[in-house]
Design a protein around this motif. Structure first.
Motif, PDB file in Angstrom:
ATOM      1  N   THR A   1       0.838  -1.194   0.000  1.00 56.62           N
ATOM      2  CA  THR A   1       0.000   0.000   0.000  1.00 56.62           C
ATOM      3  C   THR A   1       0.875   1.246   0.000  1.00 56.62           C
ATOM      4  O   THR A   1       1.697   1.427   0.898  1.00 56.62           O
ATOM      5  CB  THR A   1      -0.910   0.025   1.238  1.00 56.62           C
ATOM      6  OG1 THR A   1      -1.754  -1.131   1.226  1.00 56.62           O
ATOM      7  CG2 THR A   1      -1.777   1.279   1.254  1.00 56.62           C
ATOM      8  N   PRO A   2       0.724   2.106  -1.015  1.00 60.74           N
ATOM      9  CA  PRO A   2       1.571   3.301  -1.084  1.00 60.74           C
ATOM     10  C   PRO A   2       1.301   4.262   0.071  1.00 60.74           C
ATOM     11  O   PRO A   2       0.154   4.540   0.415  1.00 60.74           O
ATOM     12  CB  PRO A   2       1.175   3.936  -2.426  1.00 60.74           C
ATOM     13  CG  PRO A   2       0.494   2.861  -3.193  1.00 60.74           C
ATOM     14  CD  PRO A   2      -0.171   1.996  -2.179  1.00 60.74           C
ATOM     15  N   SER A   3       2.374   4.777   0.648  1.00 62.67           N
ATOM     16  CA  SER A   3       2.274   5.734   1.746  1.00 62.67           C
ATOM     17  C   SER A   3       3.480   6.639   1.698  1.00 62.67           C
ATOM     18  O   SER A   3       4.566   6.228   1.284  1.00 62.67           O
ATOM     19  CB  SER A   3       2.235   4.988   3.090  1.00 62.67           C
ATOM     20  OG  SER A   3       2.403   5.876   4.170  1.00 62.67           O
ATOM     21  N   ASP A   4       3.281   7.900   2.119  1.00 59.02           N
ATOM     22  CA  ASP A   4       4.416   8.822   2.114  1.00 59.02           C
ATOM     23  C   ASP A   4       5.360   8.585   3.288  1.00 59.02           C
ATOM     24  O   ASP A   4       6.448   9.136   3.331  1.00 59.02           O
ATOM     25  CB  ASP A   4       3.943  10.280   2.092  1.00 59.02           C
ATOM     26  CG  ASP A   4       3.124  10.668   3.324  1.00 59.02           C
ATOM     27  OD1 ASP A   4       3.072   9.880   4.283  1.00 59.02           O
ATOM     28  OD2 ASP A   4       2.531  11.762   3.303  1.00 59.02           O
TER      29      ASP A   4
ATOM     30  N   GLN B   1      -0.845   8.290   6.920  1.00 60.21           N
ATOM     31  CA  GLN B   1      -1.953   7.881   6.072  1.00 60.21           C
ATOM     32  C   GLN B   1      -1.425   7.269   4.787  1.00 60.21           C
ATOM     33  O   GLN B   1      -0.297   7.529   4.373  1.00 60.21           O
ATOM     34  CB  GLN B   1      -2.838   9.078   5.710  1.00 60.21           C
ATOM     35  CG  GLN B   1      -3.553   9.722   6.868  1.00 60.21           C
ATOM     36  CD  GLN B   1      -4.369  10.920   6.399  1.00 60.21           C
ATOM     37  OE1 GLN B   1      -3.828  11.944   5.999  1.00 60.21           O
ATOM     38  NE2 GLN B   1      -5.683  10.795   6.450  1.00 60.21           N
ATOM     39  N   SER B   2      -2.272   6.452   4.138  1.00 61.73           N
ATOM     40  CA  SER B   2      -1.906   5.954   2.819  1.00 61.73           C
ATOM     41  C   SER B   2      -2.058   7.091   1.815  1.00 61.73           C
ATOM     42  O   SER B   2      -2.756   8.079   2.053  1.00 61.73           O
ATOM     43  CB  SER B   2      -2.806   4.777   2.418  1.00 61.73           C
ATOM     44  OG  SER B   2      -4.103   5.236   2.095  1.00 61.73           O
ATOM     45  N   ASP B   3      -1.417   6.930   0.656  1.00 55.22           N
ATOM     46  CA  ASP B   3      -1.555   7.926  -0.406  1.00 55.22           C
ATOM     47  C   ASP B   3      -3.022   8.126  -0.762  1.00 55.22           C
ATOM     48  O   ASP B   3      -3.497   9.255  -0.918  1.00 55.22           O
ATOM     49  CB  ASP B   3      -0.820   7.471  -1.665  1.00 55.22           C
ATOM     50  CG  ASP B   3       0.694   7.484  -1.502  1.00 55.22           C
ATOM     51  OD1 ASP B   3       1.167   7.830  -0.409  1.00 55.22           O
ATOM     52  OD2 ASP B   3       1.388   7.152  -2.473  1.00 55.22           O
TER      53      ASP B   3
ATOM     54  N   GLY C   1      -7.914  11.096  -1.482  1.00 54.99           N
ATOM     55  CA  GLY C   1      -9.365  11.042  -1.523  1.00 54.99           C
ATOM     56  C   GLY C   1      -9.919  10.235  -2.685  1.00 54.99           C
ATOM     57  O   GLY C   1     -11.120  10.256  -2.958  1.00 54.99           O
ATOM     58  N   PHE C   2      -9.060   9.498  -3.379  1.00 57.12           N
ATOM     59  CA  PHE C   2      -9.475   8.611  -4.456  1.00 57.12           C
ATOM     60  C   PHE C   2      -8.391   7.567  -4.635  1.00 57.12           C
ATOM     61  O   PHE C   2      -7.269   7.726  -4.156  1.00 57.12           O
ATOM     62  CB  PHE C   2      -9.713   9.371  -5.769  1.00 57.12           C
ATOM     63  CG  PHE C   2      -8.631  10.362  -6.117  1.00 57.12           C
ATOM     64  CD1 PHE C   2      -7.455   9.953  -6.720  1.00 57.12           C
ATOM     65  CD2 PHE C   2      -8.796  11.706  -5.828  1.00 57.12           C
ATOM     66  CE1 PHE C   2      -6.456  10.859  -7.036  1.00 57.12           C
ATOM     67  CE2 PHE C   2      -7.804  12.626  -6.139  1.00 57.12           C
ATOM     68  CZ  PHE C   2      -6.634  12.212  -6.742  1.00 57.12           C
TER      69      PHE C   2
END
Length: 255
Positions: free
Chosen positions: A195-198, A203-205, A210-211
């Protein structure tokens, strides 16, 4: 998505070779390794193009990084040299220097960093670190940008942070296309689908945007989208963030 991922992978590898042949035939590629899919895939592509001996991974936790083991797995699996630089002390020192700066509270009306400044300062420190490491390598280096085309489209990056670099292998590939390439490389497959995250905001990307990337990728590639509100948000993000990818504007006097 990609009709022929294998051909694209091979073309990418050749593109990296060509870039270095023209811009540093003996240089190494320096890649900031986060433990996410993009930096993993870029490092693997650079290894294929240049050989493991010309790729250096730099791990840059800010204090404690919860997924640092994933980053270590990447460099160990690829067999590339790596350096771990903890930027935590530098981040704290810079933060304190700013908020304690003479006139800071008067000018800004606050005695701390804003949320945006707190989130964007670490990527800028990381980019400075990558260039510093590169300039200390025996034959010099070129710094890899690891952003993908989906992130670039909506400006999901830090200007002069992770949006910077010398060459950008994934800039014209959306997230699912990046994953298509990743599945063809010798890398741990769980990182391709991670799962992409900064790694900064908690939070996840997709939570922050928001999409989903699936919705964004489809819109970028086909112009099709089902939800008008999401379309308007994507267009808004694209419009207000174009400056991140443009060269700095400069005044041109009449001669």
């Amino acid at each position: 998505m990609l009709d022929n991922p294998q051909a694209t992978k091979e073309a990418l590898i050749q593109w990296i070779r060509d870039y270095f042949n023209q811009n540093g035939p003996s240089c190494s590629a320096v890649v900031g390794i986060s433990g996410g899919k993009d930096s993993t895939i870029v490092a693997a592509l650079c290894k294929e193009a240049l050989g493991a001996e010309r790729v250096v991974g730099v791990l840059m936790p800010n204090g404690i990084q919860s997924d640092i083991d994933d980053a270590k797995t990447v460099v160990n699996h690829l067999g590339i040299s790596h350096i771990i630089v903890n930027i935590g002390a530098a981040y704290e020192a810079l933060t304190n220097a700013i908020i304690q700066g003479e006139g800071y509270e008067v000018v800004t009306g606050r005695n701390d960093l804003s949320r945006d400044a707190a989130i964007n300062t670490p990527p800028r420190l990381r980019m400075a670190t990558l260039y510093a490491v590169g300039q200390n390598l025996p034959n010099g280096a070129r710094v890899a940008n690891t952003c993908n085309g989906s992130e670039d489209y909506v400006g999901y990056s830090t200007k002069y942070g992770d949006s910077a670099g010398d060459f950008s292998p994934l800039a014209n590939l959306v997230v699912e296309e990046v994953r298509q390439i990743g599945r063809l490389l010798d890398i741990p497959k769980y990182l391709v689908d991670k799962t992409p995250s900064d790694g900064l905001s908690g939070q996840s990307d997709e939570d922050k945007l928001g999409f989903t990337y699936a919705v964004l990728d489809r819109y970028i590639r086909t112009g099709q989208i089902d939800d008008l509100e999401t379309k308007e948000r994507i267009n808004h993000l694209n419009r207000i963030n174009k400056h991140k990818l443009e060269l700095m504007p400069s005044f041109q006097p009449q001669r």
